[in-house]
Enzyme design. Sequence first.
Site, PDB file in Angstrom:
ATOM      1  N   LYS A   1       7.030  25.049  30.825  1.00  0.00           N
ATOM      2  CA  LYS A   1       7.635  25.689  29.641  1.00  0.00           C
ATOM      3  C   LYS A   1       6.756  25.500  28.397  1.00  0.00           C
ATOM      4  CE  LYS A   1      11.369  23.067  30.004  1.00  0.00           C
ATOM      5  NZ  LYS A   1      11.069  22.281  31.224  1.00  0.00           N
TER       6      LYS A   1
ATOM      7  N   ARG B   1      20.470  23.412  27.614  1.00  0.00           N
ATOM      8  CA  ARG B   1      20.322  22.661  28.858  1.00  0.00           C
ATOM      9  C   ARG B   1      21.655  22.410  29.533  1.00  0.00           C
ATOM     10  NH1 ARG B   1      15.255  20.164  27.660  1.00  0.00           N
ATOM     11  NH2 ARG B   1      14.555  18.774  29.290  1.00  0.00           N
TER      12      ARG B   1
HETATM   13  P1  AP5 Z   1       4.497  21.368  30.712  1.00  0.00           P
HETATM   14  O1  AP5 Z   1       4.124  22.741  30.241  1.00  0.00           O
HETATM   15  O2  AP5 Z   1       4.355  20.247  29.768  1.00  0.00           O
HETATM   16  O3  AP5 Z   1       5.972  21.408  31.364  1.00  0.00           O
HETATM   17  P2  AP5 Z   1       7.408  21.517  30.697  1.00  0.00           P
HETATM   18  O4  AP5 Z   1       8.187  22.503  31.479  1.00  0.00           O
HETATM   19  O5  AP5 Z   1       7.285  21.750  29.224  1.00  0.00           O
HETATM   20  O6  AP5 Z   1       7.960  20.076  31.038  1.00  0.00           O
HETATM   21  P3  AP5 Z   1       8.731  18.997  30.151  1.00  0.00           P
HETATM   22  O7  AP5 Z   1       8.558  17.686  30.835  1.00  0.00           O
HETATM   23  O8  AP5 Z   1       8.288  19.098  28.719  1.00  0.00           O
HETATM   24  O9  AP5 Z   1      10.167  19.468  30.294  1.00  0.00           O
HETATM   25  P4  AP5 Z   1      11.411  18.628  30.043  1.00  0.00           P
HETATM   26  O10 AP5 Z   1      12.408  19.706  30.081  1.00  0.00           O
HETATM   27  O11 AP5 Z   1      11.618  17.498  30.937  1.00  0.00           O
HETATM   28  O12 AP5 Z   1      11.110  17.920  28.635  1.00  0.00           O
HETATM   29  P5  AP5 Z   1      11.577  18.198  27.145  1.00  0.00           P
HETATM   30  O13 AP5 Z   1      10.486  17.805  26.262  1.00  0.00           O
HETATM   31  O14 AP5 Z   1      12.157  19.554  27.023  1.00  0.00           O
HETATM   32  O15 AP5 Z   1       3.637  21.079  32.024  1.00  0.00           O
HETATM   33  C1  AP5 Z   1       3.755  19.853  32.722  1.00  0.00           C
HETATM   34  C2  AP5 Z   1       2.381  19.438  33.294  1.00  0.00           C
HETATM   35  O16 AP5 Z   1       1.966  20.402  34.257  1.00  0.00           O
HETATM   36  C3  AP5 Z   1       1.245  19.381  32.263  1.00  0.00           C
HETATM   37  O17 AP5 Z   1       0.389  18.312  32.566  1.00  0.00           O
HETATM   38  C4  AP5 Z   1       0.523  20.711  32.419  1.00  0.00           C
HETATM   39  O18 AP5 Z   1      -0.848  20.608  32.058  1.00  0.00           O
HETATM   40  C5  AP5 Z   1       0.730  20.977  33.896  1.00  0.00           C
HETATM   41  N1  AP5 Z   1       0.814  22.412  34.196  1.00  0.00           N
HETATM   42  C6  AP5 Z   1       1.375  23.390  33.424  1.00  0.00           C
HETATM   43  N2  AP5 Z   1       1.262  24.596  34.025  1.00  0.00           N
HETATM   44  C7  AP5 Z   1       0.634  24.364  35.212  1.00  0.00           C
HETATM   45  C8  AP5 Z   1       0.236  25.214  36.283  1.00  0.00           C
HETATM   46  N3  AP5 Z   1       0.469  26.538  36.255  1.00  0.00           N
HETATM   47  N4  AP5 Z   1      -0.373  24.650  37.358  1.00  0.00           N
HETATM   48  C9  AP5 Z   1      -0.591  23.303  37.404  1.00  0.00           C
HETATM   49  N5  AP5 Z   1      -0.266  22.455  36.407  1.00  0.00           N
HETATM   50  C10 AP5 Z   1       0.351  22.982  35.330  1.00  0.00           C
HETATM   51  O19 AP5 Z   1      12.795  17.164  27.000  1.00  0.00           O
HETATM   52  C11 AP5 Z   1      12.553  15.780  26.981  1.00  0.00           C
HETATM   53  C12 AP5 Z   1      13.866  15.026  26.798  1.00  0.00           C
HETATM   54  O20 AP5 Z   1      14.448  15.376  25.533  1.00  0.00           O
HETATM   55  C13 AP5 Z   1      14.974  15.312  27.818  1.00  0.00           C
HETATM   56  O21 AP5 Z   1      14.831  14.520  28.977  1.00  0.00           O
HETATM   57  C14 AP5 Z   1      16.205  14.961  27.008  1.00  0.00           C
HETATM   58  O22 AP5 Z   1      16.382  13.559  26.940  1.00  0.00           O
HETATM   59  C15 AP5 Z   1      15.878  15.442  25.614  1.00  0.00           C
HETATM   60  N6  AP5 Z   1      16.282  16.832  25.398  1.00  0.00           N
HETATM   61  C16 AP5 Z   1      15.467  17.889  25.149  1.00  0.00           C
HETATM   62  N7  AP5 Z   1      16.179  19.022  25.018  1.00  0.00           N
HETATM   63  C17 AP5 Z   1      17.477  18.678  25.176  1.00  0.00           C
HETATM   64  C18 AP5 Z   1      18.684  19.415  25.186  1.00  0.00           C
HETATM   65  N8  AP5 Z   1      18.704  20.744  24.987  1.00  0.00           N
HETATM   66  N9  AP5 Z   1      19.844  18.745  25.407  1.00  0.00           N
HETATM   67  C19 AP5 Z   1      19.859  17.413  25.582  1.00  0.00           C
HETATM   68  N10 AP5 Z   1      18.747  16.649  25.621  1.00  0.00           N
HETATM   69  C20 AP5 Z   1      17.565  17.269  25.419  1.00  0.00           C
HETATM   70 MG    MG Z   2       7.812  20.634  27.508  1.00  0.00          MG
END
Ligand code: AP5
Ligand code: MG
Length: 213
Positions: free
Chosen positions: A13, A87
């Site tokens: 994402k 989420r």
């Molecule tokens: P990346 O693009 O970083 O993936 P992502 O989908 O953004 O993953 P996140 O870990 O950021 O998602 P998340 O939903 O767990 O975290 P968030 O920050 O939203 O890619 C991942 C890796 O893969 C990278 O190393 C990249 O280089 C690699 N990659 C990318 N594309 C690739 C490809 N095509 N091929 C191979 N490799 C690739 O949330 C974090 C925390 O915040 C949650 O756990 C929660 O505690 C809180 N939070 C956030 N939003 C909410 C909400 N709405 N409600 C409640 N709590 C929330």
């Molecule tokens: Mg992310």
Amino acid sequence: MNILLFGAPGSGKGTQSALLVEKLGYLHISSGDLFRTAIKNQTPLGLKAKSFMDRGELVPDDITIDLIKEVLLKKIGQKFILDGFPRTTVQADALEVLLRDLKTSLNKAIFLEVPKEHLKKRLVGRRVCKNCGATYHMDGHPPKKAGICDICQGEVVQRADDKEDVIENRLTVYETNTAPLKNYYAGKGLLKPLNGLGNQDEIFSRIVEELKS
Ligand code: AP5
Ligand code: MG
Ligand code: ZN
């Protein structure tokens, strides 16, 4: 066109959002990034969010909804990508009301499909720039100089929630709370599932095609 980009942790994402910002001028609204900034700045919101995030649990709905509301109210009128919000179905219902009040709507809910074994590898190997947030991967896409961001020379580190036990919990929390949003958005005719495997540019092209159709 306003987009929701959703999918499991590690589905890409953030990576795809950065491309949408750079190439198509979208405004990127990431709840995770907003929480991480609040933690870095030690704001009251950050202090509340930190303990949930460190465990891979969701931050409570009311806190999260208020945060997104504040951002959307400020940024009204720009085309946006929502990343990581909503989420839960409670958040999705709140978003609908909020967007209706702002006289706008979501046009597509793009779901990035990536099998679980790939998600873990992506998360374990991920590194991020502490300063500008650029995302790297130790195998696929490491910084040119170890530990230093290609873009801003900032320090490249592992995210606090990218430890194996926390990753496991985040994936479980995702299955329980967020995966049901597929049905939610399918029911509204907005769901656009896309294959999230391939290189970043291939996936970006799929998103661009979807935005054209
Ligand atoms: P990346 O693009 O970083 O993936 P992502 O989908 O953004 O993953 P996140 O870990 O950021 O998602 P998340 O939903 O767990 O975290 P968030 O920050 O939203 O890619 C991942 C890796 O893969 C990278 O190393 C990249 O280089 C690699 N990659 C990318 N594309 C690739 C490809 N095509 N091929 C191979 N490799 C690739 O949330 C974090 C925390 O915040 C949650 O756990 C929660 O505690 C809180 N939070 C956030 N939003 C909410 C909400 N709405 N409600 C409640 N709590 C929330
Ligand atoms: Mg992310
Ligand atoms: Zn950087």
